[in-house]
Write a protein that holds these residues in place. Structure first.
Motif, PDB file in Angstrom:
ATOM      1  N   ARG A 218       0.829  -1.207   0.000  1.00  0.00           N
ATOM      2  CA  ARG A 218       0.000   0.000   0.000  1.00  0.00           C
ATOM      3  C   ARG A 218       0.863   1.256   0.000  1.00  0.00           C
ATOM      4  O   ARG A 218       0.620   2.201  -0.774  1.00  0.00           O
ATOM      5  CB  ARG A 218      -0.897  -0.024   1.240  1.00  0.00           C
ATOM      6  CG  ARG A 218      -2.073   0.944   1.233  1.00  0.00           C
ATOM      7  CD  ARG A 218      -1.717   2.366   1.571  1.00  0.00           C
ATOM      8  NE  ARG A 218      -0.954   2.467   2.795  1.00  0.00           N
ATOM      9  CZ  ARG A 218      -0.197   3.512   3.115  1.00  0.00           C
ATOM     10  NH1 ARG A 218      -0.078   4.543   2.287  1.00  0.00           N
ATOM     11  NH2 ARG A 218       0.472   3.538   4.248  1.00  0.00           N
ATOM     12  N   ALA A 219       1.902   1.276   0.822  1.00  0.00           N
ATOM     13  CA  ALA A 219       2.776   2.450   0.894  1.00  0.00           C
ATOM     14  C   ALA A 219       3.493   2.677  -0.431  1.00  0.00           C
ATOM     15  O   ALA A 219       3.583   3.810  -0.925  1.00  0.00           O
ATOM     16  CB  ALA A 219       3.780   2.271   2.030  1.00  0.00           C
ATOM     17  N   ALA A 220       4.017   1.597  -1.025  1.00  0.00           N
ATOM     18  CA  ALA A 220       4.724   1.740  -2.295  1.00  0.00           C
ATOM     19  C   ALA A 220       3.780   2.205  -3.405  1.00  0.00           C
ATOM     20  O   ALA A 220       4.136   3.059  -4.234  1.00  0.00           O
ATOM     21  CB  ALA A 220       5.372   0.410  -2.675  1.00  0.00           C
ATOM     22  N   GLY A 221       2.578   1.659  -3.413  1.00  0.00           N
ATOM     23  CA  GLY A 221       1.625   2.055  -4.436  1.00  0.00           C
ATOM     24  C   GLY A 221       1.213   3.506  -4.321  1.00  0.00           C
ATOM     25  O   GLY A 221       1.198   4.250  -5.312  1.00  0.00           O
ATOM     26  N   ASP A 222       0.898   3.944  -3.100  1.00  0.00           N
ATOM     27  CA  ASP A 222       0.475   5.332  -2.910  1.00  0.00           C
ATOM     28  C   ASP A 222       1.616   6.310  -3.166  1.00  0.00           C
ATOM     29  O   ASP A 222       1.397   7.422  -3.652  1.00  0.00           O
ATOM     30  CB  ASP A 222      -0.072   5.527  -1.497  1.00  0.00           C
ATOM     31  CG  ASP A 222      -1.437   4.891  -1.314  1.00  0.00           C
ATOM     32  OD1 ASP A 222      -2.131   4.694  -2.329  1.00  0.00           O
ATOM     33  OD2 ASP A 222      -1.808   4.589  -0.162  1.00  0.00           O
ATOM     34  N   ALA A 223       2.850   5.914  -2.830  1.00  0.00           N
ATOM     35  CA  ALA A 223       3.990   6.799  -3.073  1.00  0.00           C
ATOM     36  C   ALA A 223       4.273   6.934  -4.563  1.00  0.00           C
ATOM     37  O   ALA A 223       4.635   8.011  -5.051  1.00  0.00           O
ATOM     38  CB  ALA A 223       5.229   6.265  -2.354  1.00  0.00           C
ATOM     39  N   ALA A 224       4.107   5.834  -5.317  1.00  0.00           N
ATOM     40  CA  ALA A 224       4.423   5.848  -6.745  1.00  0.00           C
ATOM     41  C   ALA A 224       3.298   6.438  -7.580  1.00  0.00           C
ATOM     42  O   ALA A 224       3.529   6.894  -8.697  1.00  0.00           O
ATOM     43  CB  ALA A 224       4.724   4.435  -7.232  1.00  0.00           C
ATOM     44  N   GLY A 225       2.086   6.435  -7.040  1.00  0.00           N
ATOM     45  CA  GLY A 225       0.952   6.925  -7.814  1.00  0.00           C
ATOM     46  C   GLY A 225       0.971   8.427  -7.967  1.00  0.00           C
ATOM     47  O   GLY A 225       1.630   9.157  -7.227  1.00  0.00           O
ATOM     48  N   ALA A 226       0.238   8.903  -8.951  1.00  0.00           N
ATOM     49  CA  ALA A 226       0.146  10.343  -9.179  1.00  0.00           C
ATOM     50  C   ALA A 226      -0.643  10.993  -8.056  1.00  0.00           C
ATOM     51  O   ALA A 226      -1.536  10.378  -7.467  1.00  0.00           O
ATOM     52  CB  ALA A 226      -0.539  10.614 -10.516  1.00  0.00           C
ATOM     53  N   PRO A 227      -0.326  12.256  -7.693  1.00  0.00           N
ATOM     54  CA  PRO A 227      -1.093  12.954  -6.658  1.00  0.00           C
ATOM     55  C   PRO A 227      -2.577  12.997  -7.020  1.00  0.00           C
ATOM     56  O   PRO A 227      -2.939  13.102  -8.185  1.00  0.00           O
ATOM     57  CB  PRO A 227      -0.476  14.354  -6.643  1.00  0.00           C
ATOM     58  CG  PRO A 227       0.885  14.178  -7.238  1.00  0.00           C
ATOM     59  CD  PRO A 227       0.744  13.079  -8.245  1.00  0.00           C
TER      60      PRO A 227
END
Length: 553
Positions: A218-227
Motif C-alpha cells: 500500500r505504501a509503495a503504491g500510494d507513493a508511486a501513484g500520481a497525486p
C-alpha cells in the motif's frame, strides 16, 4: 433416489462436522472476555472520537483543504498515511484512520483466531475436546465467529460513534466496514496459517508477515501513484489494489463511497476461509502441512542453561525484527531530508509534526516522529518475547525444564533477558540505519548518525515499562495476558493519532511514551530516564514474585 434423499447425507455430514460450534464459541468468548472488549473499545473509540477533535482542530474549509492538498502533493506523506480523498472532516478521519484501523483490526483478529485454533492444538486441549461431541470444523468455525463478533463490534462502534458526532451516516458505515472487513480478511489468513504451521507463534508470524507485506504494498503504491485531488481522487495504483490495507482506504468513506470494495473484502475473506476449511479437512489434529524439522542428535553446550534455551527459541524472531527495522530505518531516513518540503507553507501540517516530534525545526520533528514510531512498534516485539513464557507454560514445555535444577525465576529471566536486550538491539538497528540513511542524504553521515541513534535508544525506558507490565500480568494474572496486547495497542493509538487530535497532555501521559523527550532537537530531562526504568523494575519484581508462587499452567 431423489435429489432430496441424496442431499440428506451431505447435510448430515456437514452438521456433524460443525457439532459443538456453539459451545466452543461461548467458551472462546468467555476466555476472551477481557481481550475482545479492550480491543473493541480502544480501536472503536479511537476512530469514533476523532471526528469532533478534527472539527475543532480544522474548523474551516480552507484549513482542511490546505491540509489535504499538502498531504496529497507529497509522495512521502502518501506513503506514510495514504491519499486524502475528501477534505471534509469525515474524509480526514478516514484518511487518518482507515489504514491504521485496518492494521490494528488485523492484529486483533489474528490473535483471536490463532489462540482458538493452533494454540489449542499445540497445548493438547483440542484433542481432549475432539474426543467429545465436537466436529472437525467446529474449532475453526468458532474461532472465526469470535473474530467476527470482535470485528462487528469495532465496525458498529466506529459507525455509530462517527454518525453521532455529526458525520454522514453513509461515510461512517463505510469506514466501519473498511476497518472490520480488513480484520475479517486477516482472520481468514490466520486460519490458513494455523493449518500450515505446527506452532501458534509461527502462525502469528506468518500472518504478521502478510500484514507487513500488505502495508508495504500500500505504501509503495500510494507513493508511486500520481497525486490525487481531495474530493476527486484518481484511481489507485496497481500495488495499492494488491493490498487489503489499500482496499480499506479505497472504499473511500465520505468521498463518494465505493461500496463494491466491500464486496471485494467479502469475496477475498470467503476464498481464504474456504481454503482454511479445505486444509483442516486434510490433516490430523495437532499436525500441520509445514512440520518442524528435527534438530540435531546432540544439543550444543549453549542449551545447557535457560538463557541459551530462550535464545534458541527466540533467535529467529529477533533476527526477523532486526532485519525489518533495518529496512524501515533506511526508508524513513531517505525521506527525512524532504520533511520541510512535505509541509511547505501549511501551518496545520506543521503543527501536527511539531506536536509529534518537537519544536526544533521540521526535520528534527520528523526524525523524532520516526524514532518514536520505531519505539512504539518495538514494544510489540518485547511484549511478545515475554509472553513466550506463557506459551511455553500452557504448551506443557515448561514443566520438563523446571523439573530439573532450574528455578522458575531463573527460567523466566532467560526469556526476559531476550526481551530486554533484544528490544535494545532492534531499536539500535532501526536508529542506526535511520541515521546513516539521513546522513547520507545530507552528506554528513558522521554528524547525523549519533543524534538519531541516541533518539531511538531514548525510547527504551517506555519499551521496558510495557515489558515490565507484561511480566506483572504474567506473574499475577496469567489468564489475562491477552489484555496486554490491548494496552500496547492503546499506546500505539495514542502516539499515532493523539498529536493529530491535539489531545490534552494528561491523555498523552497515559502512555509511557508521552513522558519521554522528543529527540533529536528536544530538551532532555533526566526524570523519565530514572523513574520509568524504576517503574519497570517494580513491575518485573512483582511479576516474578507472583510467578514464583503461583501454579504452573
Amino acid at each position: 433416489m431423489t435429489a432430496a434423499a441424496a442431499a440428506a447425507p451431505a447435510r448430515a455430514g456437514g452438521a456433524r462436522h460443525l457439532a459443538g460450534t456453539g459451545a466452543l464459541l461461548r467458551l472462546a468468548l468467555r476466555r476472551d472476555r477481557l481481550m475482545i472488549p479492550a480491543w473493541v473499545l480502544v480501536l472503536g473509540l479511537s476512530v469514533a472520537g476523532m471526528g469532533s477533535s478534527l472539527q475543532t482542530l480544522y474548523d474551516t474549509a480552507a484549513k482542511r483543504a490546505g491540509l489535504a492538498a499538502s498531504m496529497n502533493a507529497n509522495a512521502s506523506l502518501r506513503a506514510l498515511y495514504g491519499p486524502v480523498f475528501s477534505d471534509s472532516v469525515g474524509g480526514l478521519v478516514a484518511w487518518r484512520m482507515a489504514g491504521l484501523g485496518a492494521v490494528l483490526a488485523a492484529v486483533m483478529s489474528l490473535l483471536i483466531v490463532v489462540r482458538h485454533t493452533r494454540e489449542e492444538e499445540e497445548t493438547g486441549r483440542q484433542e481432549l475436546l475432539s474426543a467429545a461431541m465436537v466436529g472437525r470444523q467446529a474449532p475453526l468455525t468458532a474461532a472465526l465467529l469470535a473474530a467476527l463478533v470482535a470485528n462487528a463490534g469495532v465496525a458498529v462502534l466506529i459507525a455509530a460513534g462517527l454518525a453521532k458526532s455529526g458525520q454522514p451516516a453513509a461515510g461512517s458505515l463505510a469506514l466501519g466496514i473498511a476497518v472490520g472487513g480488513a480484520g475479517m480478511f486477516f482472520a481468514a489468513l490466520a486460519a490458513i496459517a494455523a493449518q500450515l504451521t505446527e506452532s501458534a507463534r509461527m502462525a502469528k508470524g506468518l500472518t504478521g508477515a502478510a500484514l507487513g507485506l500488505a502495508f508495504a504494498l500500500r505504501a509503495a503504491g500510494d507513493a508511486a501513484g500520481a497525486p490525487v485531488g481531495a474530493a476527486k481522487g484518481g484511481d489507485a495504483p496497481v500495488l495499492t489494489w494488491l493490498s487489503p490495507v489499500g482496499w480499506s482506504q479505497n472504499l473511500r468513506a465520505y468521498a463518494d463511497e465505493r461500496w463494491w470494495v466491500a464486496l471485494l473484502f467479502a469475496a477475498a475473506t470467503a476464498a481464504a476461509t474456504a481454503a482454511a476449511y479445505a486444509l483442516t479437512a486434510r490433516r490430523d489434529v495437532g499436525m500441520s502441512f509445514l512440520p518442524a524439522r528435527p534438530g540435531p542428535a546432540r544439543a550444543p553446550r549453549s542449551l545447557a542453561g535457560p538463557t541459551g534455551l530462550a535464545w534458541r527459541l527466540q533467535r529467529t524472531t529477533l533476527l526477523g525484527w532486526t532485519a525489518g527495522f533495518a529496512l524501515a530505518g533506511a526508508a524513513f531516513g531517505g525521506i527525512a531530508k524532504g520533511a520541510a518540503s512535505m509541509v511547505g507553507g501549511n501551518q496545520q501540517t506543521r503543527e501536527i509534526f511539531e506536536r509529534m516530534g518537537g519544536q526544533r525545526g521540521l526535520t528534527d520533528a520528523f526524525l523524532a516522529t520516526m524514532t518514536g514510531m520505531l519505539g512504539m512498534i518495538t514494544a510489540i516485539y518485547a511484549v511478545g518475547a515475554v509472553l513466550r513464557l506463557r506459551a511455553e507454560e500452557t504448551g506443557d514445555r515448561a514443566e520438563p525444564v523446571l523439573a530439573g535444577a532450574v528455578g522458575r525465576v531463573r527460567w523466566a529471566c532467560g526469556h526476559l533477558a531476550i526481551a530486554v536486550v533484544g528490544s535494545a538491539v532492534v531499536l539500535a538497528t532501526g536508529g542506526l540505519t535511520l541515521g546513516i540513511s539521513y546522513g547520507a542524504s545530507v552528506g554528513d553521515i558522521a554528524g547525523r548518525t549519533g543524534p538519531v541513534l541516541t533518539a531511538a535508544l531514548s525510547q527504551l525506558p517506555a519499551v521496558w515499562t510495557l515489558t515490565g507490565l507484561a511480566v506483572l500480568v504474567l506473574g499475577l494474572l496469567p489468564k489475562a495476558t491477552g489484555a496486554v496486547w490491548a494496552l500496547v495497542g492503546g499506546c500505539l493509538a495514542l502516539g499515532w493519532v493523539g498529536p493529530a487530535l491535539d489531545l490534552p497532555q494528561w491523555a498523552m501521559d497515559l502512555s509511557p511514551y508521552g513522558h519521554l523527550p522528543r529527540l533529536p532537537g528536544g530538551a532532555v530531562t533526566a526524570a523519565p530516564f530514572l523513574w520509568l526504568p524504576a517503574l519497570s523494575a517494580v513491575f518485573i519484581s512483582a511479576g516474578l514474585a507472583g510467578f514464583r508462587r503461583r501454579d504452573i499452567g
